[in-house]
Design a protein around this motif. Structure first.
Motif, PDB file in Angstrom:
ATOM      1  N   LYS A  70      -6.971  39.214  48.854  1.00 61.30           N
ATOM      2  CA  LYS A  70      -7.734  38.113  47.647  1.00 61.30           C
ATOM      3  C   LYS A  70      -8.925  37.469  48.318  1.00 61.30           C
ATOM      4  CE  LYS A  70      -3.705  37.956  45.148  1.00 61.30           C
ATOM      5  NZ  LYS A  70      -2.613  37.107  44.481  1.00 61.30           N
ATOM      6  N   PHE A  71     -10.043  36.987  47.456  1.00 67.84           N
ATOM      7  CA  PHE A  71     -11.039  36.301  47.739  1.00 67.84           C
ATOM      8  C   PHE A  71     -10.929  35.054  46.855  1.00 67.84           C
ATOM      9  CE2 PHE A  71     -12.136  40.756  48.582  1.00 67.84           C
ATOM     10  CZ  PHE A  71     -12.594  40.435  49.876  1.00 67.84           C
ATOM     11  N   PHE A  72     -11.368  34.066  47.819  1.00 66.19           N
ATOM     12  CA  PHE A  72     -11.188  32.560  47.092  1.00 66.19           C
ATOM     13  C   PHE A  72     -12.702  32.062  47.570  1.00 66.19           C
ATOM     14  CE2 PHE A  72      -7.038  33.928  48.211  1.00 66.19           C
ATOM     15  CZ  PHE A  72      -6.523  33.217  47.296  1.00 66.19           C
ATOM     16  N   GLU A  73     -13.059  31.146  46.641  1.00 70.31           N
ATOM     17  CA  GLU A  73     -14.163  30.003  47.255  1.00 70.31           C
ATOM     18  C   GLU A  73     -13.435  28.898  47.844  1.00 70.31           C
ATOM     19  OE1 GLU A  73     -16.146  29.411  43.410  1.00 70.31           O
ATOM     20  OE2 GLU A  73     -16.491  31.465  42.880  1.00 70.31           O
ATOM     21  N   ALA A  74     -13.723  28.670  49.031  1.00 72.21           N
ATOM     22  CA  ALA A  74     -13.177  27.519  49.836  1.00 72.21           C
ATOM     23  C   ALA A  74     -14.514  26.527  50.066  1.00 72.21           C
ATOM     24  CB  ALA A  74     -12.723  28.085  51.080  1.00 72.21           C
ATOM     25  N   SER A  75     -14.104  25.462  49.722  1.00 66.98           N
ATOM     26  CA  SER A  75     -14.876  24.172  50.039  1.00 66.98           C
ATOM     27  C   SER A  75     -13.904  23.021  50.798  1.00 66.98           C
ATOM     28  CB  SER A  75     -15.294  23.564  48.579  1.00 66.98           C
ATOM     29  OG  SER A  75     -14.038  23.170  47.787  1.00 66.98           O
ATOM     30  N   VAL A  76     -14.557  22.357  51.619  1.00 66.64           N
ATOM     31  CA  VAL A  76     -14.038  21.274  52.298  1.00 66.64           C
ATOM     32  C   VAL A  76     -14.883  20.001  52.307  1.00 66.64           C
ATOM     33  CG1 VAL A  76     -13.261  20.625  54.850  1.00 66.64           C
ATOM     34  CG2 VAL A  76     -13.130  23.115  54.290  1.00 66.64           C
ATOM     35  N   SER A  77     -14.222  19.011  52.108  1.00 70.32           N
ATOM     36  CA  SER A  77     -15.045  17.738  52.127  1.00 70.32           C
ATOM     37  C   SER A  77     -15.564  17.593  53.495  1.00 70.32           C
ATOM     38  CB  SER A  77     -14.089  16.579  51.641  1.00 70.32           C
ATOM     39  OG  SER A  77     -13.007  16.458  52.799  1.00 70.32           O
ATOM     40  N   PRO A  78     -16.551  16.439  53.519  1.00 66.79           N
ATOM     41  CA  PRO A  78     -17.410  16.264  54.871  1.00 66.79           C
ATOM     42  C   PRO A  78     -16.288  15.640  55.964  1.00 66.79           C
ATOM     43  CG  PRO A  78     -18.573  15.630  52.957  1.00 66.79           C
ATOM     44  CD  PRO A  78     -17.448  16.230  52.413  1.00 66.79           C
ATOM     45  N   ALA A  79     -15.378  15.061  55.447  1.00 69.46           N
ATOM     46  CA  ALA A  79     -14.142  14.372  56.410  1.00 69.46           C
ATOM     47  C   ALA A  79     -13.197  15.092  56.873  1.00 69.46           C
ATOM     48  CB  ALA A  79     -13.756  12.900  55.690  1.00 69.46           C
ATOM     49  N   GLY A  80     -13.021  16.276  56.270  1.00 66.64           N
ATOM     50  CA  GLY A  80     -11.975  17.189  56.184  1.00 66.64           C
ATOM     51  C   GLY A  80     -10.606  16.708  55.787  1.00 66.64           C
ATOM     52  N   ASP A  81     -10.525  16.010  54.767  1.00 63.68           N
ATOM     53  CA  ASP A  81      -9.388  15.512  54.344  1.00 63.68           C
ATOM     54  C   ASP A  81      -8.992  16.200  52.970  1.00 63.68           C
ATOM     55  OD1 ASP A  81     -11.406  14.102  52.970  1.00 63.68           O
ATOM     56  OD2 ASP A  81     -10.284  12.304  53.044  1.00 63.68           O
TER      57      ASP A  81
END
Length: 204
Positions: A70-81
């Motif tokens: 499956k394909f997902f739109e993945a996003s991470v916060s700048p702090a990685g939290d």
């Protein structure tokens, strides 16, 4: 089901949200990694994985993430939290290749995506035009035990695509061949050095 997700500040700039870009050097594509995301890794993935094409669980952070077909739109916060996975509504087709055990990075209008071979030599891919960046064909055994000690065993070929690699068009619900892999041809180049010295280099 619960998934273990690990984000690595791969480029060591103190942020965890940098995506991968592409540079072209001497007619060959080279990824410029941003940060790295692992989905369900084990300890060996952090030890032996060289790049996402040499590991099942490792991905460069990008616009789309391919996990378990499956394909997902993945996003991470700048702090990685904070990490967010969002389902994508992209129509999906398939690429095929005769080389079993391949993993590859491809790029298209939807960004840079990792594809992984299933048992039939296919991998899902959103519909659209895609160009090969790099690939690995893996026949490795993760470890073997010798005299009571476990050692990694690698049988792996990796390569990068030239910048003139023709785009492959993926149609929703259809399977399209994506050419790469063997047969390989050995090429030896001779470069004259100082005096009577000649340097030989071989590539496949």
């Amino acid at each position: 089901k619960p998934r273990r997700v690990v984000v690595l500040d791969f480029n060591s700039n103190g942020r965890f949200d940098d995506t991968m870009t592409i540079a072209t050097v001497s007619g060959t594509f080279y990824p410029r990694p941003g940060d790295t995301i692992f989905v369900d890794p084990d300890a060996a993935d952090f030890t032996y994985g060289y790049d996402p094409t040499t590991s099942e669980t490792q991905h460069y952070l990008g616009e789309l993430l391919h996990v378990s077909g499956k394909f997902f739109e993945a996003s991470v916060s700048p702090a990685g939290d904070s990490i967010t996975f969002k389902d994508t509504a992209a129509s999906v087709g398939y690429v095929s290749n005769a080389s079993k055990g391949y993993r590859a990075l491809v790029r298209g209008n939807q960004g840079i995506v990792k594809i992984c071979c299933d048992g039939n030599g296919r991998s899902p891919l959103p519909a659209g035009n895609w160009k090969l960046i790099q690939y690995s064909i893996d026949r490795s055994k993760r470890t073997v035990e010798t005299n009571g000690t476990k050692q990694p065993v690698w049988t792996l070929v990796s390569a990068r695509a030239p910048s003139d690699y023709a785009a492959v068009e993926i149609q929703a619900g259809e399977t399209t061949p994506m050419p790469f892999g063997p047969p390989y041809k050995p090429t030896v180049k001779a470069t004259r050095r100082s005096g009577n010295t000649v340097q030989l280099s071989m590539s496949l």
